[in-house]
Design an enzyme around this catalytic site. Structure first.
Site, short mmCIF file in Angstrom:
data_model
loop_
_atom_site.label_atom_id
_atom_site.label_comp_id
_atom_site.label_asym_id
_atom_site.label_seq_id
_atom_site.Cartn_x
_atom_site.Cartn_y
_atom_site.Cartn_z
N ASP A 58 1.44 -0.98 -0.02
CA ASP A 58 -0.06 -0.05 0.08
C ASP A 58 1.06 1.59 -0.15
O ASP A 58 1.24 1.57 0.91
CB ASP A 58 -0.82 0.02 1.43
CG ASP A 58 -1.40 1.24 1.34
OD1 ASP A 58 -1.76 2.26 0.69
OD2 ASP A 58 -3.00 1.20 2.07
N SER A 139 -0.41 13.23 -14.87
CA SER A 139 -1.86 13.02 -15.67
C SER A 139 -1.54 14.73 -16.49
O SER A 139 -0.82 14.76 -16.25
CB SER A 139 -2.77 13.13 -15.11
OG SER A 139 -3.97 13.04 -15.61
N TYR A 152 -7.38 15.36 -7.43
CA TYR A 152 -7.10 14.85 -7.89
C TYR A 152 -5.67 15.22 -8.70
O TYR A 152 -4.57 15.50 -9.40
CB TYR A 152 -7.15 14.53 -8.74
CG TYR A 152 -6.96 13.30 -10.33
CD1 TYR A 152 -6.33 11.60 -9.50
CD2 TYR A 152 -7.11 13.39 -11.62
CE1 TYR A 152 -5.76 10.73 -10.82
CE2 TYR A 152 -6.25 12.90 -12.37
CZ TYR A 152 -5.93 11.31 -12.08
OH TYR A 152 -5.08 10.43 -12.89
N LYS A 156 -1.41 15.81 -8.49
CA LYS A 156 -1.26 15.35 -9.87
C LYS A 156 0.22 16.22 -10.29
O LYS A 156 1.62 15.71 -11.17
CB LYS A 156 -1.22 15.04 -11.27
CG LYS A 156 -2.68 13.48 -11.14
CD LYS A 156 -1.19 12.28 -10.97
CE LYS A 156 -2.39 11.51 -10.62
NZ LYS A 156 -0.56 9.91 -11.11
N1 LIG Z 1 -6.74 5.79 -17.27
C1 LIG Z 1 -5.63 7.29 -17.81
O1 LIG Z 1 -6.93 7.81 -18.75
C2 LIG Z 1 -4.71 8.01 -16.84
C3 LIG Z 1 -4.70 9.50 -17.30
C4 LIG Z 1 -3.66 10.40 -16.76
C5 LIG Z 1 -3.00 9.61 -15.02
N2 LIG Z 1 -3.29 8.79 -15.15
C6 LIG Z 1 -2.56 7.75 -13.73
O2 LIG Z 1 -2.26 6.37 -14.26
C7 LIG Z 1 -1.67 5.66 -13.31
C8 LIG Z 1 -2.68 3.66 -13.10
O3 LIG Z 1 -4.04 4.46 -13.56
P1 LIG Z 1 -4.81 3.03 -14.36
O4 LIG Z 1 -5.79 4.02 -15.34
O5 LIG Z 1 -4.25 2.22 -15.33
O6 LIG Z 1 -6.02 2.72 -12.82
P2 LIG Z 1 -6.09 1.61 -12.04
O7 LIG Z 1 -7.55 2.08 -11.50
O8 LIG Z 1 -7.11 0.43 -13.53
O9 LIG Z 1 -5.30 1.12 -11.40
C9 LIG Z 1 -4.76 1.54 -10.60
C10 LIG Z 1 -4.18 0.31 -9.91
O10 LIG Z 1 -3.65 0.90 -8.64
C11 LIG Z 1 -4.10 -0.19 -7.17
N3 LIG Z 1 -4.26 1.36 -5.99
C12 LIG Z 1 -4.78 2.29 -5.55
N4 LIG Z 1 -4.61 2.28 -4.47
C13 LIG Z 1 -3.15 1.79 -4.21
C14 LIG Z 1 -2.75 1.98 -3.09
N5 LIG Z 1 -2.53 3.21 -1.97
N6 LIG Z 1 -1.64 1.08 -2.65
C15 LIG Z 1 -0.95 0.16 -3.77
N7 LIG Z 1 -1.55 0.49 -5.05
C16 LIG Z 1 -3.03 0.77 -5.03
C17 LIG Z 1 -4.59 -0.19 -7.92
O11 LIG Z 1 -5.59 -1.33 -6.70
C18 LIG Z 1 -5.17 -0.56 -8.82
O12 LIG Z 1 -4.43 -2.02 -9.65
C19 LIG Z 1 -2.64 5.99 -11.94
O13 LIG Z 1 -2.10 7.21 -11.10
C20 LIG Z 1 -3.36 7.42 -13.11
O14 LIG Z 1 -3.43 8.47 -12.41
C21 LIG Z 1 -4.18 7.33 -15.36
#
Ligand SMILES: NC(=O)c1ccc[n+]([C@@H]2O[C@H](COP(=O)([O-])OP(=O)(O)OC[C@H]3O[C@@H](n4cnc5c(N)ncnc54)[C@H](O)[C@@H]3O)[C@@H](O)[C@H]2O)c1
Length: 260
Positions: A58, A139, A152, A156
């Site tokens: 975590d 992001s 958020y 970021k």
């Molecule tokens: N998907 C998008 O469009 C997008 C865009 C910009 C940035 N991001 C960033 O990319 C990263 C991944 O996003 P995603 O879309 O794959 O998200 P997702 O929600 O599909 O996956 C996130 C993962 O993080 C884990 N997680 C959550 N809280 C946690 C904690 N306290 N400790 C450890 N693990 C934890 C979850 O269990 C999950 O497996 C994030 O930082 C997100 O902000 C995503």
């Protein structure tokens, strides 16, 4: 091409989505990957499918990072990917007028505190070799304001700035420990599934969400993983303290023509 041979690579939040794709790509590039996530079941399943190690972590918890440092004392690449929007448990007010302090702090604990702790762990795990690559997943929302997602966006933005501080600090120490941030926009992962749904209007909803994106589509986790692999590799040894946008052209400007 096996660009990560002999490199130990830790990826947080890698049970699914972008983190999982990065772990899979690093493994394919020859890396010794340590997949971590708060969700131990999904994380262990993902690691087994990829063929790599799993450690439950975590990112908010210092004790978890200390345990990781015991299990993986030396790392060459650390990707601080775990992140939350704050909407995981359903809709909540996240605008600057109505957001609660508790919700604001909860998002910052994962996104910002988690990245701070991840960078601190990474420096400790890299400094014996004096080299490594830290990649922080920020992001597009870290570069522009987002009225309905204040915490958020602020968290970021702070990740972007902290990445530069880490890069400068490591360079000051005489280490080639590089630190960069990646700024994805709409990447189709489980984070979006609640918004697009799986009903008959899925295609229309998806098109509406990327209507302002010049390339008119969502990005894929694999496209983000390709950028991460480049930053992790020795092809990027002169790249530190910078950011890479992966957004289908969204931040390039407006397509509007004068008078149009
Ligand atoms: N998907 C998008 O469009 C997008 C865009 C910009 C940035 N991001 C960033 O990319 C990263 C991944 O996003 P995603 O879309 O794959 O998200 P997702 O929600 O599909 O996956 C996130 C993962 O993080 C884990 N997680 C959550 N809280 C946690 C904690 N306290 N400790 C450890 N693990 C934890 C979850 O269990 C999950 O497996 C994030 O930082 C997100 O902000 C995503």
């Amino acid at each position: 091409m096996q660009r990560l041979n002999n490199k130990t690579c830790v990826v947080t939040g890698a049970a699914r989505g972008i983190g999982r794709a990065i772990a899979a790509r690093f493994h394919a590039e020859g890396g010794d990957v340590v997949l971590t996530d708060i969700d131990a079941d999904a994380g262990a399943r993902a690691a087994a499918a990829i063929g790599c190690r799993f450690v439950a972590l975590d990112v908010r918890e210092e004790d978890d990072w200390a345990r990781l440092a015991g299990a993986v004392p030396v790392a060459d690449v650390v990707v601080n990917n775990a992140g939350v929007t704050g909407f995981e448990d359903g809709a909540a007010a996240h605008d600057p007028e109505h957001a609660s302090l508790a919700d604001w702090r909860a998002v910052h604990r994962v996104n910002l505190d988690g990245t701070f702790l991840g960078c601190r762990y990474a420096i400790g795990a890299m400094k014996a070799k004096g080299a490594g690559s830290i990649i922080n997943i920020s992001s597009r929302s870290g570069l522009v304001g987002i009225p309905g997602a204040a915490a958020y966006a602020a968290s970021k933005a702070a990740i972007r700035n902290h990445s530069k501080t880490v890069a400068l600090y490591c360079a000051q120490q005489g280490w080639t420990i590089r630190c960069n941030s990646i700024h994805p926009a709409a990447i189709l992962t489980p984070m979006w599934e609640a918004m697009v749904g799986d009903g008959p209007d899925r295609a229309a909803r998806m098109a509406a969400l990327v209507a302002d994106t010049p390339l008119k589509r969502f990005g894929t986790p694999e496209e983000v993983a390709a950028i991460a692999a480049m930053l992790a590799s020795d092809e990027a040894t002169y790249v530190t303290g910078t950011e890479v946008n992966i957004d289908g052209g969204l931040l390039a400007g407006s397509a509007a023509v004068p008078g149009g």
